[in-house]
Scaffold this active site. Structure first.
Site, PDB file in Angstrom:
ATOM      1  N   GLU A 150      13.997 -22.384  12.269  1.00  0.00           N
ATOM      2  CA  GLU A 150      14.241 -23.724  11.718  1.00  0.00           C
ATOM      3  C   GLU A 150      12.979 -24.512  11.400  1.00  0.00           C
ATOM      4  O   GLU A 150      12.149 -24.778  12.280  1.00  0.00           O
ATOM      5  CB  GLU A 150      15.099 -24.519  12.724  1.00  0.00           C
ATOM      6  CG  GLU A 150      15.478 -25.904  12.215  1.00  0.00           C
ATOM      7  CD  GLU A 150      16.630 -26.538  12.971  1.00  0.00           C
ATOM      8  OE1 GLU A 150      17.173 -25.902  13.907  1.00  0.00           O
ATOM      9  OE2 GLU A 150      16.984 -27.675  12.624  1.00  0.00           O
ATOM     10  N   GLU A 179      29.594 -29.927  13.211  1.00  0.00           N
ATOM     11  CA  GLU A 179      28.355 -29.888  14.015  1.00  0.00           C
ATOM     12  C   GLU A 179      27.133 -29.928  13.092  1.00  0.00           C
ATOM     13  O   GLU A 179      26.126 -30.586  13.388  1.00  0.00           O
ATOM     14  CB  GLU A 179      28.388 -28.594  14.844  1.00  0.00           C
ATOM     15  CG  GLU A 179      27.287 -28.415  15.836  1.00  0.00           C
ATOM     16  CD  GLU A 179      27.419 -27.075  16.582  1.00  0.00           C
ATOM     17  OE1 GLU A 179      28.558 -26.591  16.816  1.00  0.00           O
ATOM     18  OE2 GLU A 179      26.366 -26.484  16.918  1.00  0.00           O
ATOM     19  N   LYS A 237      21.156 -16.427  21.843  1.00  0.00           N
ATOM     20  CA  LYS A 237      19.881 -17.064  21.464  1.00  0.00           C
ATOM     21  C   LYS A 237      18.739 -16.622  22.401  1.00  0.00           C
ATOM     22  O   LYS A 237      17.602 -16.482  21.962  1.00  0.00           O
ATOM     23  CB  LYS A 237      20.031 -18.588  21.468  1.00  0.00           C
ATOM     24  CG  LYS A 237      20.856 -19.094  20.276  1.00  0.00           C
ATOM     25  CD  LYS A 237      21.159 -20.560  20.386  1.00  0.00           C
ATOM     26  CE  LYS A 237      21.823 -21.081  19.118  1.00  0.00           C
ATOM     27  NZ  LYS A 237      22.478 -22.372  19.307  1.00  0.00           N
ATOM     28  N   LYS A 239      28.008 -35.784  19.564  1.00  0.00           N
ATOM     29  CA  LYS A 239      27.441 -34.433  19.673  1.00  0.00           C
ATOM     30  C   LYS A 239      26.272 -34.474  20.642  1.00  0.00           C
ATOM     31  O   LYS A 239      25.508 -35.437  20.652  1.00  0.00           O
ATOM     32  CB  LYS A 239      26.935 -33.957  18.302  1.00  0.00           C
ATOM     33  CG  LYS A 239      26.139 -32.658  18.376  1.00  0.00           C
ATOM     34  CD  LYS A 239      25.637 -32.139  17.041  1.00  0.00           C
ATOM     35  CE  LYS A 239      24.815 -30.872  17.305  1.00  0.00           C
ATOM     36  NZ  LYS A 239      24.338 -30.221  16.087  1.00  0.00           N
ATOM     37  N   GLU A 258      26.961 -18.195  23.212  1.00  0.00           N
ATOM     38  CA  GLU A 258      26.007 -18.472  22.126  1.00  0.00           C
ATOM     39  C   GLU A 258      24.570 -18.607  22.675  1.00  0.00           C
ATOM     40  O   GLU A 258      23.619 -18.073  22.090  1.00  0.00           O
ATOM     41  CB  GLU A 258      26.426 -19.755  21.404  1.00  0.00           C
ATOM     42  CG  GLU A 258      25.545 -20.074  20.209  1.00  0.00           C
ATOM     43  CD  GLU A 258      26.048 -21.313  19.460  1.00  0.00           C
ATOM     44  OE1 GLU A 258      27.261 -21.414  19.200  1.00  0.00           O
ATOM     45  OE2 GLU A 258      25.210 -22.168  19.151  1.00  0.00           O
TER      46      GLU A 258
HETATM   47  C1  LIG Z   1      19.068 -25.466  20.356  1.00  0.00           C
HETATM   48  C2  LIG Z   1      18.969 -24.288  19.730  1.00  0.00           C
HETATM   49  O1  LIG Z   1      19.417 -24.081  18.443  1.00  0.00           O
HETATM   50  C3  LIG Z   1      19.723 -25.155  17.578  1.00  0.00           C
HETATM   51  C4  LIG Z   1      19.362 -24.710  16.215  1.00  0.00           C
HETATM   52  C5  LIG Z   1      20.218 -23.986  15.423  1.00  0.00           C
HETATM   53  C6  LIG Z   1      21.569 -23.877  15.796  1.00  0.00           C
HETATM   54  C7  LIG Z   1      22.052 -24.551  16.869  1.00  0.00           C
HETATM   55  C8  LIG Z   1      23.492 -24.464  17.233  1.00  0.00           C
HETATM   56  O2  LIG Z   1      24.280 -23.861  16.474  1.00  0.00           O
HETATM   57  O3  LIG Z   1      23.886 -24.977  18.299  1.00  0.00           O
HETATM   58  C9  LIG Z   1      21.218 -25.465  17.692  1.00  0.00           C
HETATM   59  O4  LIG Z   1      21.478 -26.762  17.241  1.00  0.00           O
HETATM   60  C10 LIG Z   1      18.333 -23.132  20.350  1.00  0.00           C
HETATM   61  O5  LIG Z   1      18.167 -22.099  19.683  1.00  0.00           O
HETATM   62  O6  LIG Z   1      17.943 -23.206  21.550  1.00  0.00           O
END
Ligand SMILES: C=C(O[C@H]1C=CC=C(C(=O)O)[C@@H]1O)C(=O)O
Length: 391
Positions: A194, A238, A378, A139, A374
């Site tokens: 987070e 993941e 974000k 990953k 995605e």
């Molecule tokens: C790297 C990021 O999110 C991380 C945190 C939550 C979910 C994530 C995802 O689903 O990929 C990422 O690991 C970001 O928001 O820039």
């Protein structure tokens, strides 16, 4: 009760959370708010050794029981952290559901340049998938950035208020960074979902997130997307890689580690995430929240598995240095308590520039177009705070 106290000497005051938010201005100190409370700091009593948690704890203890260090840890653990003991600290209840009234400010006028271009980000994901197929990488989290150049200086105050108005329950932060140009404050601000790690007394909590789906304005469709995320084998995988890594790195330094067998859903205004709350007991008074945060960082929610191979892939594939994005922001005190939040859904404001970032976890079942989309969702957290449309 309200009081402002020299950080190293008097007890910390309890103030109104909205007043604390409203008191923040760039260059004046830092501000944090999360479910456990708000913290506003002013001035700098002293700087601290950039990455040495033992030295930080010793220095705080020398200053007194109430001494607090605040700042930011970079993504790259080998780079310098920015930690200071503030002159004054005020605490307040969480912003939580408190209504942050008032207009967010007018949209920023300017241009936004994607780094790299969207098609190049898809190529980065394809490159990561090829490395995974070749073996040795399970990953990796790949990020892209937007560089906003405004027509004049960007005011971080309305941005922060807009972030707070849109999501008062998130981990909100505005952290003073060392300026790159004299006289121009540099601020990292964001609304992160987070928690990397908190320690309060013996209670240690980490809340890894990984696995995401865009929300929908239609309630039925929104619920369906959340359920689909919870059932998605790709996203569960993941997520599981992150939880396993967090548990493995915490185990040697805590007792009574509790790791739920399955994730649950959490939501931000724009995204669903898979979430696992890990709890443990801290037994060693010399293991501070900063020690524990450094033991976990960078988790596979921002780096990957195995860590070294993922870090190499990030350095080779991403066209920029992440700086403090995907690091952590927060505080640690002389008792060892503290809270460190992942620096996500954030941007760095300096003069007429704002740099924002977003990343996505890439696993063998990832598809470049989905990961691009995605990261676009974000990026909306900060774009909305700026009043900009581009993603
Ligand atoms: C790297 C990021 O999110 C991380 C945190 C939550 C979910 C994530 C995802 O689903 O990929 C990422 O690991 C970001 O928001 O820039």
């Amino acid at each position: 009760m309200t009081s402002t106290s020299p950080a190293a000497r008097a007890p910390l005051g309890v103030a109104d959370p909205v007043r604390l938010l409203r008191s923040w201005t760039p260059g004046s100190g830092s501000w944090f708010s999360g479910p456990a409370g708000s913290l506003r700091t002013r001035g700098v009593l002293t700087g601290l050794p950039p990455g040495d948690a033992d030295a930080v704890l010793r220095c705080l203890r020398d200053l007194g029981d109430d001494a607090v260090a605040v700042g930011a840890l970079p993504f790259d653990p080998a780079a310098d952290a920015h930690l200071v003991v503030p002159e004054h600290v005020e605490r307040a209840d969480p912003l939580g559901a408190v209504l942050v009234a008032g207009p967010g400010g007018s949209p920023v006028a300017g241009t936004a340049r994607p780094i790299p271009a969207p098609a190049a980000y898809e190529a980065m994901v394809a490159e990561a998938l090829a490395r995974m197929a070749a073996g040795g990488l399970d990953k990796v989290v790949l990020a892209r950035a937007l560089e906003v150049v405004a027509d004049g200086p960007v005011d971080a105050v309305p941005m922060l208020r807009e972030l707070a108005r849109r999501d008062p329950r998130s981990y909100l932060f505005a952290v003073d960074l060392p300026p790159e140009r004299a006289g121009t404050p540099r601020t990292l601000l964001g609304a992160s979902p987070e928690l990397l790690l908190s320690r309060r007394g013996a209670t240690v909590t980490a809340n890894p997130l990984a696995g995401s789906a865009a929300r929908s304005s239609d309630p039925e469709e929104d619920r369906r997307r959340g359920e689909a995320l919870l059932a998605s084998a790709k996203d569960r995988h993941e997520h599981a890689l992150v939880v396993a890594d967090v548990a493995e790195r915490l185990r040697p330094v805590v007792d009574d580690l509790e790791v739920p067998a399955a994730p649950s859903l959490v939501r931000t205004p724009t995204l669903w995430h898979l979430s696992t709350t890990v709890r443990a007991r801290a037994t060693d008074r010399d293991t501070s929240a900063l020690h524990l945060a450094q033991a976990l960082h960078p988790t596979p929610a921002v780096c990957g598995v195995p860590r070294a191979a993922a870090h190499t892939a990030i350095t080779e594939i991403e066209p920029f240095d992440r700086g403090f994005y995907t690091g952590a922001v927060g505080w640690t005190d002389a008792r060892g308590d503290g809270e460190w939040v992942m620096a996500l859904r954030c941007g760095e404001v300096q003069g007429d520039r704002v740099r924002l970032w977003a990343g996505a976890g890439i696993v063998p079942a990832s598809r470049p177009a989905d990961e691009l989309a995605e990261t676009g969702v974000k990026l909306r957290t900060l774009l909305d705070a700026l009043g900009l449309d581009e993603a």
